[in-house]
Design a protein around this motif. Structure first.
Motif, short mmCIF file in Angstrom:
data_model
loop_
_atom_site.label_atom_id
_atom_site.label_comp_id
_atom_site.label_asym_id
_atom_site.label_seq_id
_atom_site.Cartn_x
_atom_site.Cartn_y
_atom_site.Cartn_z
N LEU A 221 37.56 42.06 48.56
CA LEU A 221 38.29 40.92 48.21
C LEU A 221 38.28 39.77 49.54
O LEU A 221 38.85 40.57 49.80
N ASP A 222 38.17 38.72 48.50
CA ASP A 222 38.18 37.24 49.53
C ASP A 222 39.23 36.46 48.21
O ASP A 222 38.30 35.53 47.78
N TRP A 223 40.20 36.31 48.14
CA TRP A 223 40.41 35.49 46.90
C TRP A 223 41.67 34.61 47.74
O TRP A 223 42.84 35.27 48.63
N GLU A 224 41.52 33.51 47.78
CA GLU A 224 42.76 32.26 47.91
C GLU A 224 43.69 31.42 47.10
O GLU A 224 43.30 30.94 45.94
N ARG A 225 45.27 31.51 47.47
CA ARG A 225 45.96 30.89 46.42
C ARG A 225 47.31 30.61 46.91
O ARG A 225 48.27 31.16 47.17
N ARG A 229 46.37 34.28 51.02
CA ARG A 229 45.43 34.89 50.60
C ARG A 229 45.41 36.49 50.99
O ARG A 229 45.44 37.00 51.61
N GLY A 318 43.65 38.24 41.67
CA GLY A 318 42.10 38.93 42.64
C GLY A 318 41.44 40.29 42.41
O GLY A 318 40.42 40.33 42.57
N ARG A 321 39.59 39.94 38.57
CA ARG A 321 38.20 39.40 39.07
C ARG A 321 37.13 40.21 40.20
O ARG A 321 36.46 40.18 39.61
#
Length: 594
Positions: A221-225, A229, A318, A321
């Motif tokens: 997982l590597d998701w930023e919003r 993060r 995240g 996805r």
């Protein structure tokens, strides 16, 4: 009664009730202090599961005599340089842990900053008994001996040494998972039980502390919003466990147990997991300290988000996805029967006509046998080829008017039995139905003295972590009453010598793994009857006919007949319906005839 100011020693004991609930909570505070001190290596030694001794050694910055004296006073800390508590970035910040522990145990601190002289200070249940120079290496070593030894009202509420040890391992595992840049070693009664090296990647550290198979059966997982993060690893939906204890959640490097985050994980996997199964995840959420409040629980295990919806949305989005990108991946774990095929001797091919399917044993025939039946793990039944569902009837099919659930006419999607009854069409979920039947058989057998067991010709070795093995070993006698015979096979393995006869050729490894999870999660809080039902339900789930298995007409009818005479067969062990009926009138309405 007039109001009075409480003495210092009583104030510390009250504070200890909030901070030091059990050895694991004291250990957590000490390891967090070592991490905040900049340690690169942390060694934890326990005796009696932490009840007799907790020792934490680190190579951090150390303390001089003046700082050591201050550290043993309440609300004295080096972790808040100013009054902005909302900007705290360390694990600890309250300044209550050391004096609280020292008020209910014998606490010794040995410490030396680099280039300075070492010092030793010992406090025995609130009283300073030793304060002198000491020859020690740079860093700090803290020993806690006899926790609650002089507070019998608290001591009697501690659980067994094995249970307390399990809680200590869980705390060290979570803290070690959060800091892969630090080496951790854990010893209990002189034996090493956990060890990880510094410099590992996050997925490597998570797999080393949970299940090595997770590395092959997870996605990164590597998701930023919106300034937040999300990182970590998420197990594939097919890599699941029976309890949620294998979900590790971190906020800014702090291990937390938060309902909002747990609910988000459930939501992300909602359409991919059964309701009684739980994902294996390790999620690391990094947010601006101003957006969360960590000062909401004495043990700092909960956080409060300024925008909870954004945090939940980040986790759900995240995870989904990452799982979508995994595509068609499934668990890369070879089936036991597939592996056995490589070691068994070649046998003569069996034709479909030579091996008619056998009906399922009815409830009345599952009486307790005084002896053992030896069971060869090699597959012995013939599976019809998938391209042909027509078969020669062994006997004429029963008339649909003779039975409430009718006569089997076929199978849909290898999961649902289609039966014709006198008053309509019956659809049966074969796994859910058989799961209930096996559970009721086990309950009936337990009521008459025990479940018949089937000895394995080749005992099965099941590898687990030490805590799971301890839990199973403690309950080995109870499990034997269910027909499951286990014995310890080294620190991290159990040997399965016999299984309940009614389960047949089930997944022994999955059964033992789920039982260990159930016992650890629920055993202390359940009565004997509830424990029996939990164990029986877990075994029944593993021993039932799985969705996806092709059944013969004889087997389908045997299942229907047993359902008709079994109590509670209308719902499975999890409350889902096992069958539904479409009356003739309903079918006519669907076709516009009525």
């Amino acid at each position: 009664m007039s109001i009075r100011r409480l003495p210092e020693h009583l104030v510390n004991r009250i504070a200890a009730g909030e901070v030091v609930e059990r050895p694991a909570s004291a250990l957590k505070e000490l390891v967090e202090n070592a991490i905040d001190a900049g340690a690169g290596r942390i060694l934890v030694r326990l005796a009696g599961g932490g009840i007799d001794l907790i020792e934490v050694s680190d190579d951090g910055c150390g303390m001089g005599p003046a700082d050591m004296a201050l550290a043993l006073e309440r609300h004295a800390t080096s972790k808040l340089p100013d009054d902005r508590i909302e900007a705290v970035t360390t694990l600890g910040f309250r300044g209550e842990a050391l004096p609280s522990i020292a008020s209910v145990a014998r606490l010794s601190i040995e410490s030396r900053p680099a280039g300075a002289e070492g010092w030793l200070r010992t406090v025995d249940n609130g009283e300073v008994v030793e304060d002198r120079p000491a020859a020690v290496p740079p860093g700090t070593r803290i020993r806690v001996e006899g926790l609650f030894a002089r507070v019998p009202a608290r001591r009697k509420f501690l659980r067994s040494p094995r249970s307390e040890f399990a809680a200590c391992v869980d705390q060290v595992r979570r803290l070690a998972m959060a800091r892969p840049d630090i080496a951790f070693t854990l010893e209990n009664d002189g034996r090493r039980v956990l060890g990880v090296q510094a410099g590992e990647s996050r997925p490597e550290r998570v797999a080393a502390l949970t299940d090595r198979a997770l590395a092959m059966n997870s996605v990164g997982l590597d998701w930023e919003r919106e300034g937040m993060r999300l990182g970590g690893v998420a197990g594939l939906p097919t890599f699941h466990r029976g309890v949620a204890d294998h979900q590790y959640l971190f906020v800014n490097g702090r291990p937390v147990k938060d309902r909002l985050l747990s609910g988000a994980v459930r939501g992300a996997y909602a359409e991919m997991l059964a309701r009684d199964r739980h994902a294996v995840v390790a999620l690391f959420l990094d947010v601006d300290p101003d957006l969360i409040d960590v000062n909401v629980h004495p043990a700092k295990t909960e956080v409060r988000f300024r925008d909870p919806a954004a945090a939940r949305g980040l986790i759900v989005g995240g995870l989904r996805r990452a799982l979508d990108e995994a595509g068609f991946r499934a668990v890369q774990r070879p089936a036991a029967d597939a592996m056995a095929a490589w070691t068994t001797e070649p046998v003569a091919p069996v034709t479909p006509r030579a091996a008619p399917a056998m009906p399922l044993p009815p409830l009345a025939e599952t009486s307790v046998s005084p002896g053992f039946a030896f069971h060869d793990k090699r597959p012995t039944f013939f599976a019809p080829p998938p391209q042909a569902r027509a078969e020669v009837a062994v006997e004429p099919p029963p008339a649909s008017t003779e039975f409430p659930l009718g006569a089997a006419r076929g199978q849909v999607a290898r999961t649902y039995i289609v039966a014709e009854a006198e008053d309509g069409l019956v659809l049966v979920d074969q796994h859910a139905a058989h799961e209930r039947l096996v559970l009721e058989r086990m309950r009936a057998a337990m009521a008459t003295g025990g479940v018949a067991r089937q000895a394995l010709l080749i005992p099965e070795v099941v590898e687990l972590d030490e805590i799971a093995c301890d839990a199973l070993e403690d309950k080995a006698e109870e499990l034997a009453e269910f027909g499951l015979e286990l014995e310890r096979f080294g620190p991290r393995a159990m040997l399965v010598r016999a299984v309940p006869a009614m389960l047949g050729q089930g997944d022994v490894i999955g059964l033992v793994t789920d039982l260990a999870d159930e016992i650890r999660a629920h055993d202390a809080a359940l009565s004997l009857k509830e424990r029996i039902d939990h164990v029986a339900a877990t075994m029944a789930c593993h021993g039932s006919v799985r969705a996806g298995r092709v059944l013969s007409v004889v087997e389908m009818n045997a299942l229907l007949r047993e359902m008709e005479v079994t109590p509670h067969s209308g719902q499975c062990n999890h409350g889902r319906p096992t069958w539904i009926k479409l009356a003739h009138g309903d079918i006519e309405k669907l076709f516009g005839r009525k």
